[in-house]
Design a protein around this motif. Structure first.
Motif, short mmCIF file in Angstrom:
data_model
loop_
_atom_site.label_atom_id
_atom_site.label_comp_id
_atom_site.label_asym_id
_atom_site.label_seq_id
_atom_site.Cartn_x
_atom_site.Cartn_y
_atom_site.Cartn_z
N PRO A 362 6.11 2.80 9.68
CA PRO A 362 6.78 4.03 9.23
C PRO A 362 8.05 3.78 8.43
CG PRO A 362 5.97 4.34 11.46
CD PRO A 362 5.74 2.87 11.12
N LEU A 363 8.64 2.58 8.57
CA LEU A 363 9.84 2.26 7.78
C LEU A 363 9.54 2.13 6.30
CD1 LEU A 363 11.63 -0.33 10.11
CD2 LEU A 363 12.19 2.09 9.78
N TRP A 364 8.26 2.05 5.91
CA TRP A 364 7.93 2.09 4.49
C TRP A 364 8.47 3.39 3.86
CZ3 TRP A 364 7.13 -1.98 1.89
CH2 TRP A 364 6.31 -3.02 2.33
N GLY A 365 8.59 4.42 4.66
CA GLY A 365 9.15 5.68 4.16
C GLY A 365 10.55 5.50 3.63
N ALA A 366 11.35 4.68 4.31
CA ALA A 366 12.71 4.41 3.85
C ALA A 366 12.71 3.61 2.56
CB ALA A 366 13.50 3.67 4.93
N VAL A 367 11.77 2.67 2.46
CA VAL A 367 11.67 1.86 1.24
C VAL A 367 11.29 2.74 0.05
CG1 VAL A 367 10.49 -0.10 0.16
CG2 VAL A 367 11.01 -0.15 2.60
N ALA A 368 10.50 3.78 0.30
CA ALA A 368 10.01 4.64 -0.78
C ALA A 368 10.99 5.75 -1.16
CB ALA A 368 8.68 5.27 -0.37
N VAL A 369 12.06 5.93 -0.41
CA VAL A 369 12.98 7.04 -0.67
C VAL A 369 13.63 6.96 -2.06
CG1 VAL A 369 15.23 7.99 -0.01
CG2 VAL A 369 13.44 7.71 1.70
N PRO A 370 14.15 5.81 -2.49
CA PRO A 370 14.74 5.76 -3.84
C PRO A 370 13.72 6.18 -4.89
CG PRO A 370 15.32 3.80 -2.61
CD PRO A 370 14.28 4.51 -1.81
N ARG A 371 14.06 7.12 -5.76
CA ARG A 371 13.11 7.68 -6.71
C ARG A 371 13.07 6.92 -8.04
NH1 ARG A 371 11.07 12.56 -5.30
NH2 ARG A 371 11.99 13.55 -3.46
N LEU A 372 13.74 5.79 -8.12
CA LEU A 372 13.74 5.00 -9.34
C LEU A 372 12.37 4.37 -9.56
CD1 LEU A 372 17.17 3.23 -8.80
CD2 LEU A 372 16.71 5.17 -10.31
N ARG A 373 11.80 4.58 -10.74
CA ARG A 373 10.46 4.05 -11.02
C ARG A 373 10.42 2.54 -10.94
NH1 ARG A 373 6.02 6.17 -13.49
NH2 ARG A 373 7.20 8.06 -13.95
N TRP A 374 11.46 1.89 -11.50
CA TRP A 374 11.46 0.43 -11.49
C TRP A 374 11.50 -0.11 -10.06
CZ3 TRP A 374 15.32 -2.16 -9.03
CH2 TRP A 374 16.53 -1.49 -8.83
N TRP A 375 12.18 0.62 -9.16
CA TRP A 375 12.26 0.18 -7.76
C TRP A 375 10.88 0.25 -7.10
CZ3 TRP A 375 14.87 -2.22 -4.06
CH2 TRP A 375 14.53 -1.96 -2.73
N ARG A 376 10.23 1.39 -7.24
CA ARG A 376 8.95 1.57 -6.59
C ARG A 376 7.89 0.62 -7.14
NH1 ARG A 376 8.99 8.25 -6.19
NH2 ARG A 376 10.15 8.36 -4.21
N LEU A 377 7.86 0.44 -8.45
CA LEU A 377 6.90 -0.49 -9.04
C LEU A 377 7.24 -1.93 -8.63
CD1 LEU A 377 6.44 1.00 -12.63
CD2 LEU A 377 4.88 1.15 -10.68
N GLY A 378 8.53 -2.23 -8.51
CA GLY A 378 8.92 -3.57 -8.07
C GLY A 378 8.50 -3.84 -6.65
N VAL A 379 8.67 -2.83 -5.76
CA VAL A 379 8.22 -2.99 -4.37
C VAL A 379 6.71 -3.17 -4.31
CG1 VAL A 379 8.02 -1.85 -2.12
CG2 VAL A 379 10.17 -1.72 -3.40
#
Length: 405
Positions: A362-379
Motif C-alpha cells: 500500500p505504500l506504493w500510494g505514497a510513491v505515486a502521490v507526486p504528479r510529476l510525469r518524469w517522476w512517475r515514469l522514472g519510478v
C-alpha cells in the motif's frame, strides 16, 4: 499531437476501471514473461534450474517445491534432523491454504504447477483491484492507478507468476485492510483465518488492530465509536493473535515436539549463523544479520547494529512525517508500522527480505502521490529494471546464498 494524446487519455478514462487495470496487469505479466525468458536464456548447468529451463520450471522452483510437497504428501509427523541432531528444513514452515488451493485448481487445469500459476496470476489481478479501491479515497484516482501500475510491475512482480503464496496473501491482506478502512469489521472473521493459514503475518495484523482500536478510541469525538465496533475490533484482534499462534500449536500436536514450528523456521537461520542458533529470541535475528552482512561486505561487524538503529529511525520518521506517506491516512501507516515491527521481531534478513516486504505494497500510494510525469515514469522504469535484475539473479543465475528469492 497534443490533441491526439488528450483524446486518447479521455477515451482511456472512459474504459471501465476493472478493464483498465486488467490491461495494465496483462501488459505487466507479458513483460515479466519476457524477463523469465531472458533468465532461461542465461541459465547454465551451474544455476539452480540448469541449462535452458522452461517457464514451467520457474513456476515450481525454489519455495514452490515446498508447497508442492505439502499438497502431495502433507506434513511430516516426525521432524527430520541434520547430522548435528538439529531440526532440518521441512514442510512445517509453509502454510496449507495456497498449497491445497493450487492442488484443487490443478485438478482442473492438469497439474499442481499449472494450478499454482492460475492461483497466483488471478490473485495478483484481484489484489490490484482491491489495492486501487483501498488507495483511491486517500490519494485520488490518478495516483491510485499509478500505484497499481507500480505494484503490478514492481521488482518482485515475478511472484504473480510462480508457485508462491504471496499473491493470495496480498489479496486477503488488502481485503482485510479495506474492511477495516470501511469499518466492516465482521468480514475479518472470515478473512483473518484464511490469511493466517496462507502465510505468516497474522500477528502483525493483531498488532495493527490493537493500534487501530487505540486510534479509534482517541478520536471517538470526531468519528463516533459504537459499542458494537469496539467488540468487533477486540474480538477480531484476539482472533488474529490466536490464528497467529495456531500453526505452532498444530505443528506441536502433530509432531509431539512443542517447538516444532520454531525449530523448523530456525533450520534456515542456522545456515547463516556460525555456531548455529540455540533457540528463538525476538528481535535477535536482525542484530545477528546486521553483524553477518557487515562482515560479508568487508566492514566492521559492530557497525551493523548501529546501522540497524539508524534504519529503524529513518523508517519511523518516514511513516510519521513525510507528507506523501501521511496522505495514506492513519490506518495504512499503522499497518506498515505493525508489519515492520513484526519483521523485526521474527525475521532474519537475507536474500528473501525484499519478498517479505510485499505486504507493505500500500505504500506504493505514497510513491505515486507526486504528479510529476518524469517522476512517475522514472519510478516505473526503476520498477522494471529492478524486476529484470531480480529475475535474472534469482532465476537465471541463482546458485549461491544471496540468490534465493
Amino acid at each position: 499531437m497534443a490533441q491526439l494524446a488528450l483524446t486518447a487519455a479521455r477515451r482511456w478514462a472512459r474504459v471501465p476501471l476493472p478493464l483498465r487495470i486488467a490491461v495494465v496487469y496483462l501488459a505487466a505479466r507479458a513483460v515479466t514473461t519476457v524477463f523469465f525468458l531472458d533468465a532461461a536464456s542465461v541459465s547454465t548447468s551451474l544455476s539452480r534450474f540448469g541449462a535452458d529451463p522452461g517457464l514451467g520450471s520457474f513456476v515450481v522452483g525454489w519455495d514452490a517445491q515446498w508447497y508442492w510437497i505439502v499438497a502431495d504428501y502433507g506434513y511430516p509427523s516426525t521432524l527430520p534432523s541434520t547430522d548435528a541432531g538439529t531440526v532440518a528444513e521441512n514442510a512445517w514452515a509453509f502454510m496449507p491454504v495456497f498449497a491445497y488451493l493450487a492442488k484443487a485448481v490443478g485438478l482442473l487445469v492438469g497439474s499442481w504447477g499449472a494450478g499454482a500459476l492460475v492461483v497466483s496470476f488471478a490473485s495478483g489481478y484481484a489484489a490490484c483491484l482491491v489495492l486501487h479501491r483501498l488507495l483511491r479515497p486517500r490519494v485520488g484516482r490518478s495516483a491510485a492507478m499509478w500505484a497499481v501500475t507500480f505494484f503490478a510491475t514492481g521488482p518482485l512482480a515475478a511472484m504473480f507468476q510462480v508457485g508462491y503464496a504471496e499473491s493470495l496473501f496480498l489479496l486477503l491482506l488488502f481485503l482485510a485492510l479495506d474492511a477495516v478502512a470501511r469499518r466492516r469489521y465482521a468480514w475479518l472473521y472470515l478473512l483473518v483465518p484464511v490469511m493466517a493459514f496462507t502465510r505468516p503475518g497474522a500477528l502483525a495484523f493483531a498488532l495493527y488492530l490493537a493500534l487501530h482500536g487505540i486510534v479509534r478510541w482517541v478520536g471517538r469525538r470526531s468519528e463516533p465509536l459504537r459499542t458494537v465496533q469496539v467488540v468487533h475490533i477486540v474480538v477480531a484482534g484476539l482472533l488474529s493473535a490466536a490464528c497467529g499462534f495456531a500453526w505452532q500449536v498444530i505443528a506441536a500436536i502433530a509432531t509431539g515436539v512443542p517447538d516444532a514450528y520454531l525449530s523448523t523456521e530456525l533450520a534456515w537461520r542456522r545456515l547463516w549463523i556460525i555456531g548455529g542458533v540455540d533457540g528463538f529470541v525476538p528481535f535477535e535475528g536482525w542484530l545477528q544479520a546486521s553483524q553477518f552482512w557487515f562482515g560479508v561486505w568487508g566492514m566492521p561487524p559492530d557497525w551493523g547494529p548501529v546501522a540497524l538503529v539508524l534504519l529503524v529511525a529513518v523508517v519511523g520518521v518516514t511513516l510519521l512525517l513525510v507528507p506523501a506517506v501521511r496522505a495514506l491516512g492513519a490506518d495504512l501507516r499503522l499497518w506498515s508500522a505493525s508489519y515492520l515491527v513484526y519483521l523485526l521481531a521474527v525475521f532474519f534478513p537475507q536474500s528473501s527480505t525484499f519478498r517479505l516486504l510485499l505486504p507493505l505494497s500500500p505504500l506504493w500510494g505514497a510513491v505515486a502521490v507526486p504528479r510529476l510525469r518524469w517522476w512517475r515514469l522514472g519510478v516505473l522504469a526503476a520498477c522494471l529494471l529492478g524486476q529484470w535484475f531480480w529475475i535474472h539473479e534469482m532465476y537465471g543465475l541463482g546458485n549461491t546464498f544471496w540468490q534465493v528469492p
